[in-house]
Design a protein around this motif. Structure first.
Motif, PDB file in Angstrom:
ATOM      1  N   PHE A 253     -35.484  43.803   5.538  1.00 12.94           N
ATOM      2  CA  PHE A 253     -35.351  45.171   5.046  1.00 12.94           C
ATOM      3  C   PHE A 253     -34.312  45.938   5.857  1.00 12.94           C
ATOM      4  CE2 PHE A 253     -36.720  49.638   4.500  1.00 12.94           C
ATOM      5  CZ  PHE A 253     -36.540  49.723   3.132  1.00 12.94           C
ATOM      6  N   GLY A 254     -34.265  45.696   7.158  1.00 11.86           N
ATOM      7  CA  GLY A 254     -33.241  46.315   7.997  1.00 11.86           C
ATOM      8  C   GLY A 254     -31.839  45.879   7.589  1.00 11.86           C
ATOM      9  N   ILE A 255     -31.673  44.597   7.316  1.00 13.27           N
ATOM     10  CA  ILE A 255     -30.381  44.078   6.858  1.00 13.27           C
ATOM     11  C   ILE A 255     -30.031  44.685   5.507  1.00 13.27           C
ATOM     12  CG2 ILE A 255     -29.170  42.001   6.096  1.00 13.27           C
ATOM     13  CD1 ILE A 255     -30.803  40.503   8.270  1.00 13.27           C
ATOM     14  N   PHE A 256     -31.015  44.823   4.644  1.00 12.56           N
ATOM     15  CA  PHE A 256     -30.797  45.455   3.342  1.00 12.56           C
ATOM     16  C   PHE A 256     -30.291  46.884   3.505  1.00 12.56           C
ATOM     17  CE2 PHE A 256     -32.631  48.341   0.175  1.00 12.56           C
ATOM     18  CZ  PHE A 256     -31.913  47.929  -0.942  1.00 12.56           C
ATOM     19  N   LEU A 257     -30.894  47.645   4.408  1.00 16.41           N
ATOM     20  CA  LEU A 257     -30.458  49.026   4.618  1.00 16.41           C
ATOM     21  C   LEU A 257     -29.033  49.096   5.142  1.00 16.41           C
ATOM     22  CD1 LEU A 257     -33.660  50.677   6.130  1.00 16.41           C
ATOM     23  CD2 LEU A 257     -32.749  50.899   3.810  1.00 16.41           C
ATOM     24  N   VAL A 258     -28.668  48.177   6.036  1.00 18.32           N
ATOM     25  CA  VAL A 258     -27.297  48.141   6.555  1.00 18.32           C
ATOM     26  C   VAL A 258     -26.316  47.814   5.435  1.00 18.32           C
ATOM     27  CG1 VAL A 258     -25.744  46.867   8.082  1.00 18.32           C
ATOM     28  CG2 VAL A 258     -27.976  47.600   8.915  1.00 18.32           C
TER      29      VAL A 258
END
Length: 55
Positions: free
Chosen positions: A32-37
């Motif tokens: 999810f963090g990678i998705f936000l980036v």
């Protein structure tokens, strides 16, 4: 166009979050963090392109 990508991405992230188990919560948080980036980069690129094109 980035609004459509944002909505589709958020729907995909939500669907993925609903499929997580306790064993995969850590991986889900990282994903999810990678998705936000990636989402922030798409929006940044769209705004930059609009600025260059004078819109």
């Amino acid at each position: 166009m980035y609004i459509l990508l944002t909505v589709l991405g958020l729907l995909a992230a939500l669907a993925g979050a609903l499929m997580l188990t306790k064993a995969t919560m850590g991986v889900g948080a990282i994903a999810f963090g990678i998705f936000l980036v990636a989402l922030a980069r798409v929006i940044q690129a769209e705004r930059h392109q609009s600025q260059i094109m004078g819109r």
